[in-house]
Design a protein around this motif. Structure first.
Motif, short mmCIF file in Angstrom:
data_model
loop_
_atom_site.label_atom_id
_atom_site.label_comp_id
_atom_site.label_asym_id
_atom_site.label_seq_id
_atom_site.Cartn_x
_atom_site.Cartn_y
_atom_site.Cartn_z
N ALA A 145 44.05 20.48 51.79
CA ALA A 145 45.47 20.27 51.46
C ALA A 145 46.07 21.53 50.84
CB ALA A 145 45.59 19.09 50.49
N ASN A 169 49.18 23.47 52.28
CA ASN A 169 50.38 23.59 51.44
C ASN A 169 50.81 25.04 51.27
OD1 ASN A 169 50.38 20.86 51.24
ND2 ASN A 169 49.51 20.79 49.16
N TYR A 170 49.84 25.89 50.94
CA TYR A 170 50.22 27.29 50.66
C TYR A 170 50.57 28.04 51.94
CZ TYR A 170 49.51 26.75 45.75
OH TYR A 170 49.68 26.35 44.46
N LYS A 184 52.08 26.57 54.31
CA LYS A 184 53.45 26.07 54.56
C LYS A 184 54.48 26.84 53.72
CE LYS A 184 56.45 23.19 56.26
NZ LYS A 184 56.77 23.30 57.70
N LEU A 185 54.08 27.08 52.43
CA LEU A 185 54.99 27.82 51.55
C LEU A 185 55.22 29.23 52.11
CD1 LEU A 185 53.68 26.79 47.99
CD2 LEU A 185 55.77 26.03 49.11
N GLU A 235 57.35 29.05 55.21
CA GLU A 235 58.77 28.83 54.90
C GLU A 235 59.37 29.97 54.08
OE1 GLU A 235 60.62 26.19 55.92
OE2 GLU A 235 58.91 25.41 57.07
N LEU A 251 58.75 30.56 50.99
CA LEU A 251 59.16 30.02 49.68
C LEU A 251 58.47 30.76 48.54
CD1 LEU A 251 59.17 26.21 50.56
CD2 LEU A 251 61.16 27.68 50.17
N TYR A 252 58.68 32.01 48.45
CA TYR A 252 58.15 32.81 47.33
C TYR A 252 59.26 33.74 46.89
CZ TYR A 252 57.19 35.71 51.43
OH TYR A 252 57.33 36.39 52.61
N ASP A 253 59.24 34.06 45.58
CA ASP A 253 60.32 34.86 45.03
C ASP A 253 59.95 36.33 44.99
OD1 ASP A 253 61.75 32.55 44.71
OD2 ASP A 253 60.99 32.17 42.68
N GLU A 258 54.01 36.77 44.03
CA GLU A 258 53.87 35.33 44.34
C GLU A 258 53.38 35.15 45.78
OE1 GLU A 258 56.55 31.24 44.03
OE2 GLU A 258 57.44 33.16 43.43
N TYR A 272 49.89 33.20 46.91
CA TYR A 272 49.78 32.10 47.87
C TYR A 272 48.66 32.40 48.87
CZ TYR A 272 54.39 30.38 46.33
OH TYR A 272 55.44 29.90 45.64
N ILE A 280 45.31 31.97 47.16
CA ILE A 280 44.96 30.55 46.94
C ILE A 280 44.48 29.93 48.25
CG2 ILE A 280 45.90 28.26 46.41
CD1 ILE A 280 47.69 29.64 44.31
N GLN A 305 41.01 31.33 48.96
CA GLN A 305 39.97 30.74 48.07
C GLN A 305 39.67 29.29 48.49
OE1 GLN A 305 41.53 31.14 44.13
NE2 GLN A 305 41.20 33.36 44.09
#
Lengths: 125, 685
Positions: free
Chosen positions: B473, B477-478, B480-481, B484, B486-488, B492, B496, B499, B502
């Protein structure tokens, strides 16, 4: 904006959810149950509760469903969603009977898009 | 003369009254006999009145005597040979009820007959009515004269005492001088003899009652013992000792075939039997279960059908076993301990042979005081000149089993058989019950094991799915981020990716561990055992963890006192690496020590750290899959949760053991596993 609390001892899960939902919901994440229980519980519209939680000193709570049952007894409980990696999308339906107090059961392998869709379906009937 | 007769009549009447009164007051025969001779001598005024009792072989003994010691010597307690009163004379005493009055000086003997067959029921009137013709006078035999003269007797009166139609004894009056015995006195003596006969009957009844009471007491005693709340072995030993003592046996044996191997209880003197089987397994005993038709006459065989039909009591008594041809081969066995008499009771219940009760009697020495030394060769020819006491001492004599003793044993035998049978049935029932309980227990245990295995399997599957889905999961999830955007920040963005990476690594590690565990459980984990240098393995491990040691500042020390172990090199390396990695993971400061020593051919490899320690209540669960001391530890320290489980399985595959010790949270942890120092012998393997 709809306020969502996430209780999960997996910080990476909490962070991913928060990051993905931040544009659509107010998301508050907790990795330990103590912190969650002392937060303003009546202010949340929906709580995402992981089945695996860290044990709480002094309380006989060994899983997220027991916490969920406690929240259900609040005067105006939020929507209570049980989340777990123990079951998959295919077998989540059979767990509905096992956890009747949960308003919904979501599995971690749904993927973020589907997850958000299910949440939106719950908060905007 | 009239006055004398009146006076004599009064004395006779008084005497009779006194004697009958004495008989009424006492049932003890010796008292009555002593009173009889005393009273009679005072009436007859003779020098000796004695009562002579016959033995079954015709000999006899003076059992009561009243004496004027100045005129005649005492004969009390002395035995007389059977030929002193020949069989023909003894028969006359019974058949003709003959009484004799001898006067040596007159060389005459008066023989008086009493024809009535029921003498003991005669009244004094009936006796007085006897015709004078019934008294016969003739010259006395010369040898009779010689015999009495040698005894110093010149006047003799002999009246038979009968008991149950048999000659029991004689009532005898002797006088050193000639003395007339009146007809009236003769009648009086006859009356006394009849009274004595009644007393004997009463005394016999008393003795019989006493014997019955004693027998019943013994049976009750043994019966109580047989049902006492003791171990059966203890009961049977005590019963055997009771019976042996009660029957005056020197030793006893109880042999029970109901037990496998047969049980033998013994007490007292035992035959010296050096063979590897029991005495009861010899032919003689084995044949006793069926009454042999050709048995020697020396073997007395009696049987008794008891009130309980299945128990059939048989007795075999042998007074002198050296006369029994069937025991010839065993004579040496008995001779060593001077056993001469045997009593064997086969214990049978219906057709079932339960064993034997055997009693032994050793030979005895007899000491008989004879009235004068007699010579079996010469005594027929010549009357012995002296009746002074002559002691005959014989050694090595038999001690026969009496009818009464046999009756006792028969009564006890039925109880013993029933008790042995009851115990046998109880034991069979108990064994069956225990067997059923054991099978139930085994089934129940097997069911519990199956249920537990099922539960563990279910738990394992559930835990495995959770442990696999969590990193999966995370990866999804990461990604997907990232997908998309979705990091600033770039940091970051990089985080992602890390993660996700790992999580993928964790997923691979878990998959590998799960597959390893599955292979071990399925028995498909290959093991290549060899003699390997454990010191080399530890040195490799130390080199491998040098970086961790430097980074954490935790010293890693290895001490090895063992040269080789019999193990799979790859698996040993995997175990040690896993345990040292765990130690580093859970230790923030202090040191880690790996210590290898040898104990009784077994190498003990211990990995001790100064880390967080373990709550004792958690210790036993740590080898179960996906269990760590608590969930927080897993989140904090990571890991698949299968490391210790795999270590345990691998150690066990190599024939070793593994365990964890800790003095509690904050006091470090010690994990020890064992391996053989040398190759396992083929047979043991």
């Amino acid at each position: 904006m709809t306020r969502i609390a996430v209780l999960d001892d997996d910080s990476q899960w909490c962070f991913a959810i928060k990051r993905y939902l931040r544009d659509r919901f107010d998301v508050f994440t907790f990795t330990d149950t103590d912190s969650f229980l002392i937060s303003p519980l009546d202010s949340y519209d929906l709580v995402l509760m992981d089945f695996s939680i860290l044990p709480i000193d002094g309380l006989e709570l060994t899983n997220g469903y027991q916490v969920l049952e406690k929240l259900k007894r609040l005067p105006d409980p939020p929507l209570l969603v049980l989340v777990s990696g123990f079951f998959s999308q295919t077998d989540s339906l059979m767990y509905n009977k096992q956890f009747p107090q949960a308003d919904a059961i979501l599995t971690k392998d749904l993927g973020l898009d589907t997850f958000v869709e299910r949440l939106q379906a719950l908060v905007i009937p | 003369m009239v006055d004398f007769q009146q006076s004599n009549s009064v004395s006779a009447s008084t005497l009779l009254h006194r004697i009958t009164d004495r008989i009424r007051r006492s049932l003890e025969l010796p008292d009555i006999l002593n009173a009889t001779v005393t009273e009679l001598r005072s009436l007859l005024e003779t020098d000796r009145v004695k009562i002579y009792r016959f033995e079954p072989d015709g000999s006899g003994c003076v059992v009561a005597e009243s004496l004027n010691p100045h005129h005649l010597p005492s004969l009390l307690g002395l035995y007389f040979p059977a030929d002193d009163i020949p069989l023909a004379h003894r028969e006359l005493f019974v058949k003709a009820r003959q009484r004799s009055i001898v006067d040596i000086e007159a060389q005459s003997i008066l023989l008086s007959r009493l024809d009535q067959s029921q003498t003991t029921s005669l009244t004094s009137n009936q006796v007085q009515q006897l015709a004078v013709e019934e008294i016969l006078e003739r010259p006395v035999d010369s040898c009779h004269v010689e015999y009495l003269t040698a005894m110093g007797v010149k006047s003799s009166l002999v009246v038979p005492i009968l008991h149950q139609g048999q000659l029991w004894g004689l009532l005898v009056s002797h006088h050193a001088q000639s003395k007339q015995i009146s007809h009236q006195n003769l009648q009086l003596v006859q009356l006394l003899a009849d009274q004595v006969s009644i007393a004997i009957t009463q005394s016999d009844l008393l003795n019989q009652t006493r014997q019955n009471a004693a027998q019943q007491a013994l049976v009750n005693q043994v019966s109580s013992l047989l049902h006492a709340p003791l171990q059966i072995e203890e009961i049977l030993q005590q019963v055997l000792e009771h019976i042996t003592t009660a029957l005056q046996a020197a030793g006893g044996r109880l042999y029970l075939t109901a037990d496998q191997p047969p049980a033998v209880y013994t007490c007292g003197v035992q035959p010296v039997f050096n063979l590897n089987f029991a005495l009861e397994e010899t032919t003689f005993w084995q044949q006793l279960n069926h009454r042999p038709s050709t048995a020697s006459p020396e073997i007395d065989w009696v049987a008794l059908q008891t009130s309980q039909p299945p128990a059939f009591v048989q007795l075999c008594t042998i007074d002198d076993l050296y006369q029994v041809p069937e025991l010839e081969n065993l004579q040496q066995t008995f001779q060593t301990v001077a056993i001469r008499s045997l009593l064997v009771m086969p214990l049978n219940y219906g057709a079932q042979q339960l064993g034997y009760l055997t009693l032994f009697r050793t030979e005895i020495d007899t000491d008989i005081a004879w009235a004068g030394r007699f010579d079996s060769d010469a005594r027929q020819d010549r009357v012995r000149s002296s009746f002074a006491m002559w002691r005959e001492i014989k050694s090595g004599q038999t001690h026969p089993w009496t009818q009464q003793e046999q009756d006792w044993l028969k009564a006890l035998g039925a109880h013993l058989i029933m008790a042995v049978m009851q115990h046998r049935l109880y034991r069979c029932e108990h064994e069956q019950r225990v067997l059923v309980e054991m099978r139930n227990h085994q089934l129940s245990q097997a069911r519990r094991v199956a249920e537990e295995a099922n539960r563990l399997k279910s738990d394992f599957l559930s835990s495995t799915s959770h442990e696999l889905r969590t990193p999966l999961a995370s990866i999804l999830n990461y990604l997907k981020l990232l997908q998309e955007g979705l990091y600033d920040t770039e940091t970051e963005h990089q985080e992602y990716i890390n993660i996700a990476h790992q999580s993928a690594e964790m997923l691979v590690a878990i998959l590998n561990d799960v597959l390893d565990l599955a292979r071990i459980e399925a028995g498909r984990m290959p093991i290549e055992m060899e003699l390997l240098s454990i010191a080399e393995v530890l040195t490799e491990a130390q080199r491998l963890f040098e970086i961790d040691s430097r980074k954490t500042g935790i010293a890693l020390e290895t001490i090895c006192q063992v040269e080789t172990v019999w193990a799979d090199r790859v698996k040993v390396r995997q175990i040690i690496t896993n345990l040292i990695a765990n130690a580093f993971k859970f230790t923030e400061q202090g040191k880690i020590t790996v210590y290898c020593c040898q104990r009784d051919g077994i190498a003990e490899i211990t990995i001790a750290d100064t880390g967080i320690g373990i709550d004792p209540s958690q210790r036993d669960h740590l080898f179960e899959p996906f269990v760590q001391a608590d969930g927080s530890i897993k989140r904090r320290y990571g890991g698949t949760g299968l490391g210790l489980t795999i270590c345990k399985r691998l150690v066990e595959l190599m024939g070793g053991q593994i365990w964890i010790a800790s003095r509690g949270v904050g006091h470090g942890t010690t994990v020890t596993f064992t391996l053989r120092c040398s190759e396992i012998p083929t047979l043991e393997r």
